[in-house]
Design a protein around this motif. Structure first.
Motif, PDB file in Angstrom:
ATOM      1  N   GLU A  88       0.813  -1.217   0.000  1.00 18.45           N
ATOM      2  CA  GLU A  88       0.000   0.000   0.000  1.00 18.45           C
ATOM      3  C   GLU A  88       0.851   1.273   0.000  1.00 18.45           C
ATOM      4  OE1 GLU A  88      -4.092   1.711   1.948  1.00 18.45           O
ATOM      5  OE2 GLU A  88      -2.932   0.247   3.098  1.00 18.45           O
ATOM      6  N   ARG A 120      -2.938  -4.811  -0.029  1.00 16.16           N
ATOM      7  CA  ARG A 120      -2.933  -5.158   1.399  1.00 16.16           C
ATOM      8  C   ARG A 120      -2.926  -6.666   1.627  1.00 16.16           C
ATOM      9  NH1 ARG A 120      -7.884  -1.297   1.792  1.00 16.16           N
ATOM     10  NH2 ARG A 120      -6.850   0.718   1.624  1.00 16.16           N
ATOM     11  N   ARG A 169      -6.034  -0.718  -4.737  1.00 13.53           N
ATOM     12  CA  ARG A 169      -5.366  -0.392  -3.473  1.00 13.53           C
ATOM     13  C   ARG A 169      -5.631  -1.498  -2.437  1.00 13.53           C
ATOM     14  NH1 ARG A 169      -3.294   4.445  -1.650  1.00 13.53           N
ATOM     15  NH2 ARG A 169      -4.377   5.654  -3.248  1.00 13.53           N
TER      16      ARG A 169
END
Length: 196
Positions: A11, A60, A56
């Motif tokens: 990220e 993670r 995005r």
């Protein structure tokens, strides 16, 4: 002296990735999701937000959705690489049938930042992508490029070329039923398992 580094897109490196694949931050741009997730999953992953939000979220996860290559600290290359099992569209596609039961990692996209093409970025990027996958335990990596008779149509250049992958130590082991620029997409593999 030029310094090259390649890092997984976590990220904190998302903006570097975005500077390469979508410098103008256009929402309708693919964000390297088109081959990775179907539209309903993109909407679900982003919580009803944007494609950018969905990508995005992928940064993670345990395995990054790919790597960014830097030249002297500037992000200049993106390679989408992850376990094939984490690319649902490819897993479900009849055009990209697995050739065997090796749990390969797959490269589905390579992008060199505008203004940096034909400067050796791809070689460093693929070397870094292979090193990342190997460090994560990948037994082999596959890519699905084409073998153009002349210069590649830039709209489909993200698939890469056979010669590009051969220079990075990949060998052709098959042909998919998919096409890009009316050319068959090949199956190129680099085996990372130790030879006994």
């Amino acid at each position: 002296m030029t310094t090259w580094e390649t890092h997984p897109v976590t990220e904190d490196r998302f903006e570097d990735f975005a500077d390469i694949v979508n410098p103008n931050r256009r929402e309708n741009h693919c964000w390297c999701l088109s081959h990775r997730l179907p539209a309903p999953e993109i909407r679900e992953l982003s919580g009803g937000g944007t494609r950018q939000d969905a990508m995005r979220c992928l940064t993670r996860r345990e395995h990054a959705p790919g790597v960014v290559t830097y030249r002297d600290g500037l992000p200049v290359g993106w390679c989408s690489i992850s376990p094939r099992t984490e690319i649902p569209i490819m897993m479900a596609s009849k055009k990209y049938q697995a050739l065997d039961d090796v749990p390969v990692w797959s490269i589905i996209c390579v992008v060199v930042r505008g203004g940096h093409r034909r400067q050796g970025v791809t070689g460093h990027m693929l070397q870094g992508a292979v090193a990342y996958a190997e460090a994560q335990g990948a037994p082999a990596i596959e890519a699905y490029p084409v073998d153009p008779p002349k210069r590649m149509d830039l709209t489909m250049a993200f698939v890469g070329t056979k010669a590009m992958f051969e220079r990075a130590g990949f060998e052709q082991i098959g042909v998919t039923d998919a096409v890009a620029s009316k050319m068959p997409r090949l199956v190129m593999r680099r085996d990372l398992r130790a030879v006994a």
